[in-house]
Scaffold this motif. Structure first.
Motif, PDB file in Angstrom:
ATOM      1  N   LYS A  94     -73.904  29.008 135.389  1.00  0.00           N
ATOM      2  CA  LYS A  94     -73.418  27.641 135.625  1.00  0.00           C
ATOM      3  C   LYS A  94     -73.664  27.119 137.033  1.00  0.00           C
ATOM      4  O   LYS A  94     -73.729  25.905 137.234  1.00  0.00           O
ATOM      5  CB  LYS A  94     -71.938  27.518 135.278  1.00  0.00           C
ATOM      6  N   ASN A  95     -73.855  27.988 137.998  1.00  0.00           N
ATOM      7  CA  ASN A  95     -74.110  27.534 139.370  1.00  0.00           C
ATOM      8  C   ASN A  95     -75.594  27.384 139.686  1.00  0.00           C
ATOM      9  O   ASN A  95     -75.947  27.043 140.812  1.00  0.00           O
ATOM     10  CB  ASN A  95     -73.436  28.473 140.370  1.00  0.00           C
ATOM     11  N   HIS A  96     -76.455  27.633 138.712  1.00  0.00           N
ATOM     12  CA  HIS A  96     -77.886  27.457 138.919  1.00  0.00           C
ATOM     13  C   HIS A  96     -78.205  25.966 138.956  1.00  0.00           C
ATOM     14  O   HIS A  96     -77.591  25.172 138.234  1.00  0.00           O
ATOM     15  CB  HIS A  96     -78.697  28.144 137.822  1.00  0.00           C
ATOM     16  N   ASN A  97     -79.175  25.591 139.764  1.00  0.00           N
ATOM     17  CA  ASN A  97     -79.532  24.173 139.923  1.00  0.00           C
ATOM     18  C   ASN A  97     -80.072  23.531 138.653  1.00  0.00           C
ATOM     19  O   ASN A  97     -80.083  22.309 138.537  1.00  0.00           O
ATOM     20  CB  ASN A  97     -80.562  24.005 141.045  1.00  0.00           C
ATOM     21  N   ASN A  98     -80.544  24.330 137.715  1.00  0.00           N
ATOM     22  CA  ASN A  98     -81.127  23.797 136.485  1.00  0.00           C
ATOM     23  C   ASN A  98     -80.117  23.693 135.335  1.00  0.00           C
ATOM     24  O   ASN A  98     -80.483  23.343 134.224  1.00  0.00           O
ATOM     25  CB  ASN A  98     -82.314  24.661 136.037  1.00  0.00           C
ATOM     26  N   VAL A  99     -78.845  23.975 135.609  1.00  0.00           N
ATOM     27  CA  VAL A  99     -77.812  23.962 134.569  1.00  0.00           C
ATOM     28  C   VAL A  99     -76.829  22.829 134.853  1.00  0.00           C
ATOM     29  O   VAL A  99     -76.309  22.713 135.961  1.00  0.00           O
ATOM     30  CB  VAL A  99     -77.081  25.322 134.508  1.00  0.00           C
ATOM     31  N   HIS A 100     -76.595  21.999 133.823  1.00  0.00           N
ATOM     32  CA  HIS A 100     -75.774  20.805 133.982  1.00  0.00           C
ATOM     33  C   HIS A 100     -74.757  20.728 132.854  1.00  0.00           C
ATOM     34  O   HIS A 100     -75.104  20.946 131.691  1.00  0.00           O
ATOM     35  CB  HIS A 100     -76.646  19.547 133.939  1.00  0.00           C
TER      36      HIS A 100
END
Length: 183
Positions: A94-100
């Motif tokens: 969830k903290n990855h830049n590609n996950v929204h």
């Protein structure tokens, strides 16, 4: 290189768990592994993942769904949490830049959300839609995606409904009316 996005629609406790407020039951539970693996695959490639989550408020008589369905996915309740392995994978990425994670207030994941803008900013033209219910929120999201010009893939193993006839109708509609790739 073509960019892709995974759209995970309404895979919440209320829609999937055996005791969920508006559960699609076993069909929804059966797609948990598939969706979790797709999330891992998209994340590993750096492709975008959008978790689209139905949002309702306690005693909201003004929302049109309040006349059609019992209260579900109420803000601040466990019913709005992601379900099963999908939740486990989300918690890891969830903290990855590609996950929204985006809230939605209607069946259609595009209506009243920044989804279209976020996809266009990232030059994404191909989307894969998974989640529940095939013939309600997944269908309305797919119709909107088609109308906005996206290439749509819907894996049959990644969608489910409490209504078998509606599920089958939606799969045919995706293929024959929207030109989506149903795998």
């Amino acid at each position: 290189m073509t960019k892709h996005a995974l759209i995970v629609v309404d895979y919440s406790y209320d829609f999937v768990a055996p005791d969920g407020k508006l559960t699609c039951g076993e069909p929804g539970q059966a797609i948990d592994n598939f969706i979790a693996k797709r999330m891992e695959t998209f994340d590993a490639k750096g492709d975008e993942i959008f978790i689209m989550m139905d949002l309702h408020y306690e005693n909201d008589e003004n929302h049109p769904e309040s006349k059609l369905f019992p209260p579900h996915n109420i803000e601040g309740t466990p019913g709005r949490e992601l379900y099963g392995k999908v939740k486990d994978v989300y918690d890891k990425i969830k903290n990855h830049n590609n996950v929204h994670f985006l809230d939605k207030r209607r069946y259609d994941s595009f209506f009243g959300t920044p989804l279209d803008s976020l996809l266009r900013e990232r030059d994404i033209k191909e989307i894969e839609i998974v989640g529940v219910c095939t013939d309600i929120c997944v269908l309305h999201t797919a119709v909107s995606a088609y109308n906005k010009g996206y290439d749509v893939t819907i894996p049959e193993s990644g969608v489910a409904s409490f209504n078998p006839a509606g599920h089958d109708f939606a799969l045919e509609h995706f293929k024959n009316v929207l030109g989506a790739k149903v795998e």
